[in-house]
Design an enzyme around this catalytic site. Structure first.
Site, PDB file in Angstrom:
ATOM      1  CE  LYS A   1      -3.942  -1.749   2.127  1.00 26.96           C
ATOM      2  NZ  LYS A   1      -5.218  -1.693   3.526  1.00 26.96           N
TER       3      LYS A   1
ATOM      4  CG  ASP B   1      -7.597   1.080   3.289  1.00 28.59           C
ATOM      5  OD1 ASP B   1      -8.965   0.012   2.336  1.00 28.59           O
ATOM      6  OD2 ASP B   1      -6.915   0.386   3.379  1.00 28.59           O
TER       7      ASP B   1
ATOM      8  CG  ASN C   1      -7.393   1.120  -0.638  1.00 29.29           C
ATOM      9  OD1 ASN C   1      -7.699   2.989  -0.080  1.00 29.29           O
ATOM     10  ND2 ASN C   1      -8.251   0.859  -0.736  1.00 29.29           N
TER      11      ASN C   1
HETATM   12  P1  NAP Z   1       0.267  -2.456   9.188  1.00 30.89           P
HETATM   13  O1  NAP Z   1       0.850  -1.531   8.790  1.00 30.89           O
HETATM   14  O2  NAP Z   1       1.553  -3.525   9.824  1.00 30.89           O
HETATM   15  O3  NAP Z   1       0.217  -2.231  10.658  1.00 30.89           O
HETATM   16  C1  NAP Z   1       0.435  -3.094  11.597  1.00 30.89           C
HETATM   17  C2  NAP Z   1       0.039  -2.711  13.577  1.00 30.89           C
HETATM   18  O4  NAP Z   1      -0.163  -3.451  14.353  1.00 30.89           O
HETATM   19  C3  NAP Z   1       1.002  -2.019  14.187  1.00 30.89           C
HETATM   20  O5  NAP Z   1       0.513  -0.527  14.228  1.00 30.89           O
HETATM   21  C4  NAP Z   1       1.657  -3.046  14.310  1.00 30.89           C
HETATM   22  O6  NAP Z   1       2.495  -2.467  15.550  1.00 30.89           O
HETATM   23  C5  NAP Z   1       0.329  -3.509  15.046  1.00 30.89           C
HETATM   24  N1  NAP Z   1       1.330  -5.253  15.311  1.00 30.89           N
HETATM   25  C6  NAP Z   1       1.513  -6.203  13.901  1.00 30.89           C
HETATM   26  N2  NAP Z   1       1.311  -7.220  14.986  1.00 30.89           N
HETATM   27  C7  NAP Z   1       1.622  -7.025  15.925  1.00 30.89           C
HETATM   28  C8  NAP Z   1       1.173  -7.743  17.653  1.00 30.89           C
HETATM   29  N3  NAP Z   1       1.360  -8.948  17.385  1.00 30.89           N
HETATM   30  N4  NAP Z   1       1.370  -7.896  19.001  1.00 30.89           N
HETATM   31  C9  NAP Z   1       0.763  -6.187  19.086  1.00 30.89           C
HETATM   32  N5  NAP Z   1       0.680  -5.134  17.563  1.00 30.89           N
HETATM   33  C10 NAP Z   1       0.880  -6.125  17.048  1.00 30.89           C
HETATM   34  O7  NAP Z   1      -0.365  -3.129   8.503  1.00 30.89           O
HETATM   35  P2  NAP Z   1      -2.115  -2.591   8.296  1.00 30.89           P
HETATM   36  O8  NAP Z   1      -2.032  -2.617   7.477  1.00 30.89           O
HETATM   37  O9  NAP Z   1      -2.252  -1.033   9.424  1.00 30.89           O
HETATM   38  O10 NAP Z   1      -3.260  -3.447   8.962  1.00 30.89           O
HETATM   39  C11 NAP Z   1      -3.550  -4.215   9.620  1.00 30.89           C
HETATM   40  C12 NAP Z   1      -4.904  -4.163  10.215  1.00 30.89           C
HETATM   41  O11 NAP Z   1      -6.305  -3.888   9.309  1.00 30.89           O
HETATM   42  C13 NAP Z   1      -4.813  -6.162   9.834  1.00 30.89           C
HETATM   43  O12 NAP Z   1      -4.600  -7.198  10.219  1.00 30.89           O
HETATM   44  C14 NAP Z   1      -6.504  -6.233   8.379  1.00 30.89           C
HETATM   45  O13 NAP Z   1      -7.155  -7.192   9.004  1.00 30.89           O
HETATM   46  C15 NAP Z   1      -7.125  -4.979   9.016  1.00 30.89           C
HETATM   47  N6  NAP Z   1      -7.631  -3.732   7.750  1.00 30.89           N
HETATM   48  C16 NAP Z   1      -8.825  -4.182   7.351  1.00 30.89           C
HETATM   49  C17 NAP Z   1      -9.563  -3.527   6.461  1.00 30.89           C
HETATM   50  C18 NAP Z   1     -11.181  -3.402   6.124  1.00 30.89           C
HETATM   51  O14 NAP Z   1     -11.108  -3.033   5.029  1.00 30.89           O
HETATM   52  N7  NAP Z   1     -12.027  -4.100   7.308  1.00 30.89           N
HETATM   53  C19 NAP Z   1      -7.782  -2.858   5.374  1.00 30.89           C
HETATM   54  C20 NAP Z   1      -7.306  -2.348   5.721  1.00 30.89           C
HETATM   55  C21 NAP Z   1      -6.784  -3.586   7.454  1.00 30.89           C
HETATM   56  P3  NAP Z   1       3.950  -1.846  15.165  1.00 30.89           P
HETATM   57  O15 NAP Z   1       4.119  -0.479  15.068  1.00 30.89           O
HETATM   58  O16 NAP Z   1       4.730  -2.477  16.427  1.00 30.89           O
HETATM   59  O17 NAP Z   1       5.144  -3.092  14.513  1.00 30.89           O
END
Ligand code: NAP
Length: 287
Positions: free
Chosen positions: A68, A104, A89
């Site tokens: 993204k 999003d 996205n």
């Molecule tokens: P990202 O940019 O990789 O960010 C992930 C976040 O989660 C970071 O803040 C990370 O913390 C934290 N994290 C990851 N693993 C963790 C763990 N084991 N324990 C605690 N914190 C953890 O990912 P993203 O794109 O934001 O996506 C996150 C979620 O949003 C996805 O799982 C997805 O299901 C959801 N999403 C849903 C939609 C929808 O349309 N419904 C759209 C987009 C995303 P750190 O900074 O410490 O690494």
């Protein structure tokens, strides 16, 4: 490209789990739109060359993890919201030109609207500080939420996000906090939003709240929709809280992409409940 050959796809690594083809092909069928939507596995090494080929091959595409942000230098133009959020996205292909968008935040905003969750539900606790959290905080600020705390595993990223959100020009009380503050902030919160992958089937489950308790007067939203009920939402439901999963965010980001690609009010012609039932049915066996 003629109306009859419209082609769309989602790219990601992995991409096999994506529900985007189910969503878009369902809408094309319902509205009798001559178009198809597929999925392509694209690894980071191949991103630039694959996306270059899309200029003549596709009419638009979605981008999922981990591309993204990496896709931005491949594009010719980017919308103001996508630039601010720092993530794309959805890409529109217009006469070979690639224009990036972020839907999003639209998806999350529509989820709030559809569920009648207003800025009266303050303070808000956002868990996570990645791309989804940015889209969520952008939507919350657009909708006038005034007190938002962000808790993240890596505290530096929560602080960076507060600085970023502070530049959006909204008068909100933004606070970056660490896991050590979670108990206190959770007790005070009216609305709690999980933007981490903790709880996803592909991440092996988990709960971003750990053993902390939720109360019946709180609203819990998970951006995750695989599974439809995460451990986070289950804890909330058992405590009597209102819970909302990420499926509507997903549906409305997809419909917003179709509005951009087709230049028509597709989202206004589709019955969201039908899509929700259709996709929920697809997901019902995902634990
Ligand atoms: P990202 O940019 O990789 O960010 C992930 C976040 O989660 C970071 O803040 C990370 O913390 C934290 N994290 C990851 N693993 C963790 C763990 N084991 N324990 C605690 N914190 C953890 O990912 P993203 O794109 O934001 O996506 C996150 C979620 O949003 C996805 O799982 C997805 O299901 C959801 N999403 C849903 C939609 C929808 O349309 N419904 C759209 C987009 C995303 P750190 O900074 O410490 O690494």
């Amino acid at each position: 490209m003629s109306e009859a050959t419209r082609k769309f796809a989602v790219i990601g690594d992995p991409v096999g789990q994506s529900l985007s083809p189910d969503l878009h092909n369902r809408v094309f069928g319902q509205l009798d739109i001559a178009a198809s939507y597929g999925k392509r596995h694209v690894s980071p090494e191949n991103l630039v060359s694959v996306v270059a080929g899309f200029r003549s091959e596709l009419d638009g595409f979605n981008i999922t993890v981990p591309h993204k942000t990496a896709i931005i230098p491949c594009l010719d133009e980017i919308s103001a919201a996508a630039e601010t959020i720092g993530a794309v996205n959805c890409v529109q292909v217009v006469a070979g030109k690639l224009i990036g968008h972020n839907t999003d935040h639209t998806g999350f905003s529509r989820l709030l609207e559809k569920n009648k969750i207003t800025n009266a539900e303050s303070p808000v606790l956002v868990l996570g500080a990645g791309g989804a959290a940015r889209a969520v905080v952008y939507a919350l600020l657009e909708r006038g939420f005034e007190a938002i705390a962000i808790v993240n595993r890596t505290p530096e990223r929560a602080r960076e996000m507060v600085v970023w959100a502070g530049r959006l020009g909204k008068s909100a009380n933004l606070q970056a906090a660490t896991i050590a503050d979670l108990d206190r902030l959770l007790t005070a919160a009216r609305l709690v939003i999980n933007c981490t992958p903790l709880g996803m089937t592909s991440h092996g489950g988990g709960n971003p709240l750990g053993d902390l308790s939720v109360s019946a007067n709180q609203i819990l939203i998970d951006t995750i929709y695989t599974p439809l009920e995460t451990e986070f939402l289950r804890t909330g439901r058992l405590a009597g809280a209102r819970t909302v999963n990420g499926l509507e965010m997903f549906i409305y980001q997809g419909l917003a992409a179709l509005d951009i690609w087709l230049g028509k009010n597709i989202s206004g012609r589709i019955y969201g409940r039908d899509l929700k039932d259709f996709l929920s049915n697809r997901l019902k066996n995902v634990k």
